[in-house]
Structures are given as C-alpha cells and as structure tokens.
Design a protein around this motif. Structure first.
Motif, PDB file in Angstrom:
ATOM      1  N   ASP A   1       0.825  -1.212   0.000  1.00  0.00           N
ATOM      2  CA  ASP A   1       0.000   0.000   0.000  1.00  0.00           C
ATOM      3  C   ASP A   1       0.858   1.261   0.000  1.00  0.00           C
ATOM      4  O   ASP A   1       0.578   2.215  -0.731  1.00  0.00           O
ATOM      5  CB  ASP A   1      -0.942   0.007   1.208  1.00  0.00           C
ATOM      6  CG  ASP A   1      -2.006  -1.074   1.124  1.00  0.00           C
ATOM      7  OD1 ASP A   1      -2.176  -1.674   0.040  1.00  0.00           O
ATOM      8  OD2 ASP A   1      -2.654  -1.327   2.156  1.00  0.00           O
ATOM      9  N   ARG A   2       1.888   1.270   0.808  1.00  0.00           N
ATOM     10  CA  ARG A   2       2.774   2.445   0.889  1.00  0.00           C
ATOM     11  C   ARG A   2       3.509   2.652  -0.432  1.00  0.00           C
ATOM     12  O   ARG A   2       3.607   3.774  -0.930  1.00  0.00           O
ATOM     13  CB  ARG A   2       3.770   2.245   2.036  1.00  0.00           C
ATOM     14  CG  ARG A   2       4.567   3.448   2.350  1.00  0.00           C
ATOM     15  CD  ARG A   2       3.706   4.502   2.981  1.00  0.00           C
ATOM     16  NE  ARG A   2       4.568   5.532   3.527  1.00  0.00           N
ATOM     17  CZ  ARG A   2       4.128   6.631   4.046  1.00  0.00           C
ATOM     18  NH1 ARG A   2       2.840   6.868   4.114  1.00  0.00           N
ATOM     19  NH2 ARG A   2       4.962   7.522   4.497  1.00  0.00           N
ATOM     20  N   THR A   3       4.026   1.568  -1.010  1.00  0.00           N
ATOM     21  CA  THR A   3       4.718   1.664  -2.295  1.00  0.00           C
ATOM     22  C   THR A   3       3.771   2.133  -3.382  1.00  0.00           C
ATOM     23  O   THR A   3       4.110   3.004  -4.191  1.00  0.00           O
ATOM     24  CB  THR A   3       5.319   0.301  -2.683  1.00  0.00           C
ATOM     25  OG1 THR A   3       6.203  -0.105  -1.645  1.00  0.00           O
ATOM     26  CG2 THR A   3       6.065   0.367  -3.989  1.00  0.00           C
ATOM     27  N   HIS A   4       2.574   1.569  -3.405  1.00  0.00           N
ATOM     28  CA  HIS A   4       1.583   1.951  -4.413  1.00  0.00           C
ATOM     29  C   HIS A   4       1.252   3.426  -4.305  1.00  0.00           C
ATOM     30  O   HIS A   4       1.083   4.112  -5.303  1.00  0.00           O
ATOM     31  CB  HIS A   4       0.328   1.090  -4.243  1.00  0.00           C
ATOM     32  CG  HIS A   4      -0.636   1.229  -5.372  1.00  0.00           C
ATOM     33  ND1 HIS A   4      -1.687   2.108  -5.336  1.00  0.00           N
ATOM     34  CD2 HIS A   4      -0.688   0.600  -6.565  1.00  0.00           C
ATOM     35  CE1 HIS A   4      -2.367   2.020  -6.467  1.00  0.00           C
ATOM     36  NE2 HIS A   4      -1.777   1.103  -7.226  1.00  0.00           N
ATOM     37  N   GLN A   5       1.188   3.943  -3.091  1.00  0.00           N
ATOM     38  CA  GLN A   5       0.887   5.354  -2.858  1.00  0.00           C
ATOM     39  C   GLN A   5       1.938   6.264  -3.514  1.00  0.00           C
ATOM     40  O   GLN A   5       1.607   7.270  -4.109  1.00  0.00           O
ATOM     41  CB  GLN A   5       0.831   5.626  -1.358  1.00  0.00           C
ATOM     42  CG  GLN A   5       0.566   7.069  -0.998  1.00  0.00           C
ATOM     43  CD  GLN A   5       0.606   7.289   0.519  1.00  0.00           C
ATOM     44  OE1 GLN A   5       0.945   6.386   1.279  1.00  0.00           O
ATOM     45  NE2 GLN A   5       0.261   8.468   0.947  1.00  0.00           N
ATOM     46  N   TYR A   6       3.205   5.878  -3.426  1.00  0.00           N
ATOM     47  CA  TYR A   6       4.268   6.709  -3.966  1.00  0.00           C
ATOM     48  C   TYR A   6       4.551   6.452  -5.438  1.00  0.00           C
ATOM     49  O   TYR A   6       4.918   7.362  -6.173  1.00  0.00           O
ATOM     50  CB  TYR A   6       5.565   6.523  -3.164  1.00  0.00           C
ATOM     51  CG  TYR A   6       5.481   7.250  -1.843  1.00  0.00           C
ATOM     52  CD1 TYR A   6       5.636   8.632  -1.773  1.00  0.00           C
ATOM     53  CD2 TYR A   6       5.207   6.566  -0.673  1.00  0.00           C
ATOM     54  CE1 TYR A   6       5.547   9.305  -0.564  1.00  0.00           C
ATOM     55  CE2 TYR A   6       5.116   7.223   0.535  1.00  0.00           C
ATOM     56  CZ  TYR A   6       5.282   8.595   0.578  1.00  0.00           C
ATOM     57  OH  TYR A   6       5.178   9.254   1.766  1.00  0.00           O
ATOM     58  N   VAL A   7       4.403   5.223  -5.894  1.00  0.00           N
ATOM     59  CA  VAL A   7       4.709   4.905  -7.281  1.00  0.00           C
ATOM     60  C   VAL A   7       3.574   5.315  -8.202  1.00  0.00           C
ATOM     61  O   VAL A   7       3.779   5.928  -9.240  1.00  0.00           O
ATOM     62  CB  VAL A   7       5.017   3.394  -7.438  1.00  0.00           C
ATOM     63  CG1 VAL A   7       5.180   3.015  -8.902  1.00  0.00           C
ATOM     64  CG2 VAL A   7       6.271   3.039  -6.667  1.00  0.00           C
TER      65      VAL A   7
ATOM     66  N   GLY B   1       0.788   7.120  -7.191  1.00  0.00           N
ATOM     67  CA  GLY B   1       0.437   8.487  -6.914  1.00  0.00           C
ATOM     68  C   GLY B   1      -0.797   8.700  -6.196  1.00  0.00           C
ATOM     69  O   GLY B   1      -1.489   9.575  -6.094  1.00  0.00           O
TER      70      GLY B   1
END
Length: 65
Positions: free
Chosen positions: A57-63, A65
């Motif tokens: 979830d955290r990675t998806h948020q940054y990658v 957007g």
C-alpha cells in the motif's frame, strides 16, 4: 492460493518456489495433465501478510500516486 497471474511483473526471486525454500509457502502438485501446482501460505507466511500488505500500500501510494 498464489498463481502465476498474481506474480506477473514480480522479480524472479519472488516466485513461490523461492518463498517455499524459506517456509513461507507450501507447494502442492496435482497429478493432472497438464500438471497443476498450487501454492498456499504457511503459518509463517500468513504472519507476514500484514507487513507485506502495508509495504504494498505504501509503495503503491508513492509509485502510482
């Protein structure tokens, strides 16, 4: 159950067989033609689920957007 479809795009060492070597998944081979392989999480694998989902979830948020 983990399938090849779910693993599409993951690095080679993310294969379920690799995780099996660490005791995170269990491999079941069904004697069918063609052979069918099923992977399920072991107890240690299930224990990591919360952490893996949070990282995703955290990675998806940054990658994404």
């Amino acid at each position: 159950m983990v399938t090849k479809q779910l693993l599409k795009g993951l690095p080679e060492d993310a294969e379920p067989a690799h995780a099996g070597a660490h005791g995170l998944v269990e491999r079941t081979l069904h004697p069918t033609v063609p052979p069918q392989v099923e992977y399920t999480l072991t107890e240690p694998g299930r224990a990591l689920r919360t952490t893996v989902v949070a990282l995703h979830d955290r990675t998806h948020q940054y990658v994404v957007g």
